[in-house]
Design an enzyme around this catalytic site. Structure first.
Site, PDB file in Angstrom:
ATOM      1  N   GLY A 128       0.787  -1.229   0.000  1.00  0.00           N
ATOM      2  CA  GLY A 128       0.000   0.000   0.000  1.00  0.00           C
ATOM      3  C   GLY A 128       0.816   1.274   0.000  1.00  0.00           C
ATOM      4  O   GLY A 128       0.253   2.363   0.003  1.00  0.00           O
ATOM      5  N   HIS A 129       2.139   1.172  -0.030  1.00  0.00           N
ATOM      6  CA  HIS A 129       2.989   2.373   0.084  1.00  0.00           C
ATOM      7  C   HIS A 129       4.089   2.329  -0.962  1.00  0.00           C
ATOM      8  O   HIS A 129       5.233   2.052  -0.625  1.00  0.00           O
ATOM      9  CB  HIS A 129       3.589   2.432   1.489  1.00  0.00           C
ATOM     10  N   PHE A 130       3.942   2.584  -2.112  1.00  0.00           N
ATOM     11  CA  PHE A 130       2.755   2.938  -2.866  1.00  0.00           C
ATOM     12  C   PHE A 130       2.632   1.957  -4.023  1.00  0.00           C
ATOM     13  O   PHE A 130       3.651   1.659  -4.648  1.00  0.00           O
ATOM     14  CB  PHE A 130       2.872   4.367  -3.410  1.00  0.00           C
ATOM     15  N   VAL A 184       7.837   2.588  -1.862  1.00  0.00           N
ATOM     16  CA  VAL A 184       8.788   3.358  -1.064  1.00  0.00           C
ATOM     17  C   VAL A 184       8.623   2.919   0.394  1.00  0.00           C
ATOM     18  O   VAL A 184       7.499   2.814   0.891  1.00  0.00           O
ATOM     19  CB  VAL A 184       8.512   4.874  -1.185  1.00  0.00           C
TER      20      VAL A 184
END
EC number: 4.2.1.59
Length: 145
Positions: free
Chosen positions: A46-48, A53
């Protein structure tokens, strides 16, 4: 220190164990540790999506974990003996470059002082010799329940 030895000094486990090994240790002074960042890290989902990252807060946590090992080793204690060193504060956090899958995150912490069970450190995180994050960290020991 290899991962088995690291796990003797940190209560964290997957997915929150963020130190893979310790490469340098000078008791009472400094530590250098490594986190190998892979695409399999759960936070990358989820990041990203499409541009993974490592979250800055986890870079700081990795620095704090390395600092915790330094404190335990300096005092010649383990969590089983006396309790856990808790991350208690942070000042001046700065993020300079993103950390991506495939990077080897080099974590450096130096003891500034320890007064009445409150430790203060300077922390740096580097990739390929370039600074990616820095902060002043504080931690304290919580007695074993």
């Amino acid at each position: 220190m290899d991962i088995e030895q690291v796990m003797q000094y940190l209560p964290h486990r997957y997915p929150f164990l963020l130190v893979d090994k310790v490469t340098e240790l000078e008791l009472g002074k400094r530590i250098t540790a490594v986190k190998n960042v892979t695409i399999n890290e759960p936070f990358f989902n989820g990041h990203f999506p499409g541009a993974p990252v490592m979250p800055g807060v986890l870079i700081l946590e990795a620095m704090a974990q390395a600092a915790g090992i330094l404190s335990f080793k300096t005092k010649n204690y383990s969590p089983e003996q006396i309790g856990i060193i808790y991350f208690a504060g942070i000042d001046g956090a700065r993020f300079k470059k993103p950390v991506k899958p495939g990077d080897q995150l080099v974590l450096k912490a130096e003891i500034v002082r320890e007064v009445r069970g409150i430790w203060k450190y300077t922390g740096r995180a580097e990739v390929d010799g370039a600074l990616v994050a820095e902060a002043e960290l504080m931690a304290t020991l919580r007695d074993k329940p």
